[in-house]
Design a protein around this motif. Structure first.
Motif, PDB file in Angstrom:
ATOM      1  N   PRO A 253       1.110  -0.973   0.339  1.00 40.74           N
ATOM      2  CA  PRO A 253      -0.059  -0.134  -0.131  1.00 40.74           C
ATOM      3  C   PRO A 253       0.644   1.123  -0.257  1.00 40.74           C
ATOM      4  CG  PRO A 253       0.437  -0.791   2.168  1.00 40.74           C
ATOM      5  CD  PRO A 253       1.139  -1.547   1.088  1.00 40.74           C
ATOM      6  N   GLN A 254       0.414   2.111  -0.374  1.00 40.67           N
ATOM      7  CA  GLN A 254       0.879   3.612  -0.344  1.00 40.67           C
ATOM      8  C   GLN A 254      -0.105   4.574   0.670  1.00 40.67           C
ATOM      9  OE1 GLN A 254       4.116   4.438  -1.622  1.00 40.67           O
ATOM     10  NE2 GLN A 254       3.906   3.056  -2.188  1.00 40.67           N
ATOM     11  N   ILE A 255       0.729   4.400   1.783  1.00 42.77           N
ATOM     12  CA  ILE A 255       0.309   5.639   3.204  1.00 42.77           C
ATOM     13  C   ILE A 255       0.404   7.068   2.820  1.00 42.77           C
ATOM     14  CG2 ILE A 255      -0.077   5.367   5.476  1.00 42.77           C
ATOM     15  CD1 ILE A 255       0.289   2.235   5.175  1.00 42.77           C
ATOM     16  N   PRO A 256      -0.103   7.766   3.111  1.00 45.46           N
ATOM     17  CA  PRO A 256       0.192   9.099   3.437  1.00 45.46           C
ATOM     18  C   PRO A 256       1.379   9.019   4.348  1.00 45.46           C
ATOM     19  CG  PRO A 256      -1.856   9.259   3.670  1.00 45.46           C
ATOM     20  CD  PRO A 256      -1.330   8.059   3.315  1.00 45.46           C
TER      21      PRO A 256
ATOM     22  N   GLU B 250      -1.186   8.251   9.230  1.00 43.63           N
ATOM     23  CA  GLU B 250      -0.049   8.878   8.209  1.00 43.63           C
ATOM     24  C   GLU B 250       1.196   8.128   8.724  1.00 43.63           C
ATOM     25  OE1 GLU B 250       1.468  12.678   7.864  1.00 43.63           O
ATOM     26  OE2 GLU B 250       0.381  13.161  10.111  1.00 43.63           O
ATOM     27  N   ILE B 251       2.249   8.361   7.225  1.00 45.75           N
ATOM     28  CA  ILE B 251       3.378   7.345   8.470  1.00 45.75           C
ATOM     29  C   ILE B 251       4.135   8.951   8.649  1.00 45.75           C
ATOM     30  CG2 ILE B 251       5.541   6.273   7.412  1.00 45.75           C
ATOM     31  CD1 ILE B 251       4.671   4.018   5.970  1.00 45.75           C
ATOM     32  N   ILE B 252       5.376   9.246  10.516  1.00 46.64           N
ATOM     33  CA  ILE B 252       6.077  10.476   9.639  1.00 46.64           C
ATOM     34  C   ILE B 252       7.565   9.682  10.088  1.00 46.64           C
ATOM     35  CG2 ILE B 252       3.679  11.679  10.736  1.00 46.64           C
ATOM     36  CD1 ILE B 252       5.026  10.670  14.025  1.00 46.64           C
ATOM     37  N   PRO B 253       8.590  10.627  10.325  1.00 45.78           N
ATOM     38  CA  PRO B 253      10.171  10.186   9.806  1.00 45.78           C
ATOM     39  C   PRO B 253      10.337   8.802  11.318  1.00 45.78           C
ATOM     40  CG  PRO B 253       9.144  12.561   8.975  1.00 45.78           C
ATOM     41  CD  PRO B 253       8.085  12.350   9.789  1.00 45.78           C
ATOM     42  N   THR B 254       9.311   8.995  12.166  1.00 45.26           N
ATOM     43  CA  THR B 254       9.614   8.091  13.076  1.00 45.26           C
ATOM     44  C   THR B 254       9.059   7.340  13.485  1.00 45.26           C
ATOM     45  OG1 THR B 254       8.937   9.893  14.896  1.00 45.26           O
ATOM     46  CG2 THR B 254      11.147  10.518  14.548  1.00 45.26           C
ATOM     47  N   GLY B 255       7.824   7.397  13.009  1.00 46.80           N
ATOM     48  CA  GLY B 255       6.724   6.078  13.071  1.00 46.80           C
ATOM     49  C   GLY B 255       5.655   6.386  12.302  1.00 46.80           C
ATOM     50  N   VAL B 256       4.296   5.642  13.104  1.00 52.77           N
ATOM     51  CA  VAL B 256       2.837   5.893  12.590  1.00 52.77           C
ATOM     52  C   VAL B 256       1.930   6.373  13.368  1.00 52.77           C
ATOM     53  CG1 VAL B 256       1.286   4.515  11.749  1.00 52.77           C
ATOM     54  CG2 VAL B 256       3.969   3.858  11.545  1.00 52.77           C
ATOM     55  N   LYS B 257       1.271   7.411  13.191  1.00 52.12           N
ATOM     56  CA  LYS B 257      -0.104   8.375  13.657  1.00 52.12           C
ATOM     57  C   LYS B 257      -0.451   6.907  13.235  1.00 52.12           C
ATOM     58  CE  LYS B 257       0.811  13.067  13.972  1.00 52.12           C
ATOM     59  NZ  LYS B 257       0.267  14.779  13.233  1.00 52.12           N
TER      60      LYS B 257
END
Length: 528
Positions: free
Chosen positions: A178-181, A320-327
Motif C-alpha cells: 500500500p501507499q500510506i500518506p 499517516e507515516i511520519i519520520p519516526t513512526g506511525v500516527k
C-alpha cells in the motif's frame, strides 16, 4: 545401530514416530503409482495452470491414474512451489501438517514444517511423478478457449489441445504494497512481510501494519530476531485459535459451514481458556466477526508475546507515516473501522507491511463462467463452473474456511474432474449444477459471508459425499473419487456402456480405443 537409532527415536519422539508410521500407511494405501520414465499416457489430457502446491499435486494425481497432462507456469523454474517459493525462510505452517497433506505420498518430518521443507516436498512430488518433462515454465496463460471439436486450447494451438482444465493459480499473487500518506518521509526501513530474509531487527522497534496471517508470520520473524518491541497495528478484530490439531478439527466439524445459534459456545470457550486476560483482543460478542465467518489465525505465540511485553496488538486506523513512526487512531473493542479512537504515535525503526498478496485473476477462463448469479465462488462444489464441468478451479476460488487449504481435497477435486471426463453418465448437467448452488445458498441463507465465502472441512466432505450419492451412476466411482482407489471396476463398466452407445450410434466422450488404451496402461501401474 539402525535398530538402536529407531528405538531411541521412538522413546524420545513417540508422537512423531507414530506420525511417521501413519504417513507411511497413507502413502501405501492411497498414493497412485508414479509412472515409469517416458510413460505412454493417453487421453483424456489435462491442462494444469500453475505449478504451485495445488498444481503439482493435481498433476501428480492425473499422471498417477493414467491421464496425460501439461503444467503451464507463468514464472521461471525457481517459482516451482507457488507462493511457498517466494515467502521468507522463517515462514511455516500455522496449522498442523496432518491437516496439510496435499498428497498421500507427502511425508512431513515434524508437526509444523518450515518453508524449506514445504518447498522440498513439492519439488520431490514433482520429480517423483515425472512432471519435469510435462511443465512449461515462463508460459503465462492469457486465454483458454475451445476449438471447433470442443477441446480446450491454452493461448494458441501450438501448446496442444486438452480435454479438461485445472486452474491452480491459488489465492496469493504478487505482494500487495500500500501507499500510506507520509510513507516517503520515514527515516527507517519499510519492507513487505515477504521480504524479511536477511533483514536485522535485533534491539529495534518494529511496527507491523496488518492483522492477518502475514502479520503473524512477521511477528514470528521479529520475535526470532529479538526485536526490542513490536506493535501490530490491525484494522479489525480477527479470531486467533490455538495451534492444536484437535481443536482445529473440532471447529471444522461444523457441517453447516456458518454461524449457528450454538456458535457462541466455542467462541466463549476460546475467550475464557485461550485469550484469558487478553479478552479485549478477541472479536466482541454479538458482532459480525463470528468464528465461522472468516479464516482464523492459528497461533499460540502471538498471545504469549503480548503477555510477555515483547509485543502489543493494537486495533485502529493508520492516519499517516511520519519520520519516526506511525500516527495511529486506536479504537476500542467493537468500534468499527473509521470509528472514533485515541490518536497515538507508534515509534518505529522498521515498518513491515503485512498487507498480504494480490489475488490472481481467473480472467483467462471463458467469459460465460463469470455470469451472475453463478460467478466464482458460486460454482458447483465451489470449483466447477456450471457451464463447463470439464474445468476445475482447484483451490483458487477459496475465500475463507477452517481446516481446508492444501488438504486432501486437492486429489478429490481432481478425481471428480477425471470421473466427469471419462464417464458421460456421471458428468453433471448445467441445470443440476445450478440447482445445487441454489440449494446451498438456501441452506446458508443466514450465513454472514454468503454460501460459498466460508466453509468448514466437514461441510466440504458433505458436498463431496452428497454429490456422489445423488447420482447413482457415480456410486461405482465412490472409492476412486473419495480415496483414489478401485478405479478398474467403474472403468470397465464405462467401457461396456460406450460399446453399447457406439452400437446405438451415440457419440462418446472418447473413442473406445482411447479408453481401452487408458485402462490397459493404468491397470498395470495402479496401486489398489
Amino acid at each position: 545401530m539402525a535398530v538402536e537409532g529407531l528405538l531411541e527415536y521412538l522413546l524420545t519422539h513417540p508422537i512423531l514416530f507414530l506420525y511417521q508410521i501413519l504417513q507411511w500407511v497413507l502413502d501405501k494405501l492411497l498414493s497412485p503409482t508414479a509412472p515409469p520414465p517416458h510413460p505412454n499416457l493417453s487421453r483424456p489430457k489435462i491442462a494444469v495452470i500453475g505449478a504451485g502446491l495445488t498444481g503439482v499435486s493435481a498433476a501428480s494425481h492425473c499422471v498417477g491414474h493414467g491421464f496425460d497432462c501439461r503444467i503451464f507456469e507463468a514464472g521461471p523454474r525457481k517459482h516451482l512451489g507457488g507462493i511457498w517459493s517466494k515467502v521468507n525462510n522463517t515462514s511455516g505452517l500455522q496449522i498442523h501438517s496432518i491437516m496439510y497433506r496435499f498428497h498421500p505420498s507427502v511425508k512431513w518430518k515434524r508437526g509444523y514444517p518450515d518453508r524449506r521443507q514445504i518447498v522440498s516436498e513439492i519439488i520431490s512430488l514433482w520429480e517423483r511423478y515425472g512432471l519435469e518433462d510435462k511443465t512449461s515454465f515462463n508460459t503465462r496463460v492469457e486465454k483458454v478457449y475451445r476449438d471447433p471439436h470442443g477441446r480446450w486450447i491454452i493461448n494458441d494451438p501450438s501448446n496442444g489441445r486438452f480435454d479438461g482444465v485445472i486452474a491452480a493459480i491459488g489465492t496469493c499473487g504478487d505482494p500487495k504494497m500500500p501507499q500510506i500518506p507520509g510513507q516517503g518521509k520515514f527515516e527507517g526501513e519499510i519492507y513487505h512481510s515477504s521480504q524479511l530474509d536477511g533483514k536485522v531487527a535485533k534491539g529495534r522497534k518494529v511496527a507491523i501494519i496488518g492483522g492477518g496471517a502475514s502479520a503473524v508470520e512477521a511477528l514470528e520473524f521479529v520475535a526470532a530476531e529479538d526485536a526490542f518491541h513490536t506493535n501490530v497495528l490491525a484494522r479489525s478484530e480477527k479470531w486467533i485459535i490455538p495451534r492444536n490439531p484437535l481443536i482445529d478439527m473440532l471447529l471444522a466439524l461444523n457441517i453447516f459451514g456458518s454461524e449457528t445459534i450454538f456458535s457462541w459456545i466455542p467462541e466463549d470457550i476460546l475467550r475464557l481458556f485461550f485469550y484469558r486476560d487478553l479478552y479485549d483482543i478477541s472479536p466482541p460478542r454479538n458482532s459480525n466477526k463470528g468464528i465461522f465467518t472468516e479464516t482464523p489465525m492459528v497461533n499460540d505465540a502471538v498471545l504469549d508475546l503480548v503477555r510477555s511485553g515483547k509485543a502489543s496488538w493494537l486495533r485502529g486506523d493508520i492516519l499517516e507515516i511520519i519520520p519516526t513512526g506511525v500516527k495511529f487512531s486506536r479504537r476500542s473493542q467493537g468500534v468499527p473501522k473509521g470509528g472514533p479512537g485515541v490518536e497515538q504515535l507508534i515509534e518505529a525503526d522498521i515498518i513491515i507491511m503485512a498487507t498480504g498478496y494480490k489475488r490472481p485473476s481467473l480472467s483467462f477462463l471463458p467469459d460465460d463462467v463469470f455470469q451472475e448469479p453463478y460467478a466464482p465462488p458460486n460454482w458447483y462444489l465451489q470449483v466447477f463452473p456450471p457451464e463447463h464441468p470439464d474445468i476445475c478451479a482447484n483451490n483458487c476460488t477459496y475465500v475463507n474456511a477452517i481446516g481446508s487449504v492444501g488438504n486432501y481435497h486437492i486429489g478429490i477435486y481432481t478425481r471428480f474432474l477425471l470421473m466427469y471426463l471419462v464417464d458421460p453418465l456421471a458428468r453433471p448437467r448445467t441445470w443440476w449444477m445450478k440447482r445445487w448452488i441454489d440449494m446451498t445458498r438456501w441452506i446458508k441463507a443466514q450465513a454472514p459471508g454468503g454460501a460459498f465465502d466460508f466453509f468448514t472441512y466437514s461441510e466440504l466432505i458433505y458436498w463431496f459425499v452428497f454429490s456422489v450419492v445423488i447420482n447413482p451412476f457415480r456410486w461405482k466411482w465412490a472409492a476412486f473419487v473419495l480415496f483414489g482407489v478401485g478405479k478398474d471396476l467403474p472403468l470397465s463398466v464405462v467401457q461396456r456402456e460406450n460399446k453399447l452407445r457406439n452400437g446405438m450410434g451415440m457419440k462418446n466422450a472418447f473413442s473406445s480405443h482411447d479408453e481401452g488404451k487408458w485402462m490397459g496402461s493404468s491397470r498395470n501401474r495402479a496401486r489398489e
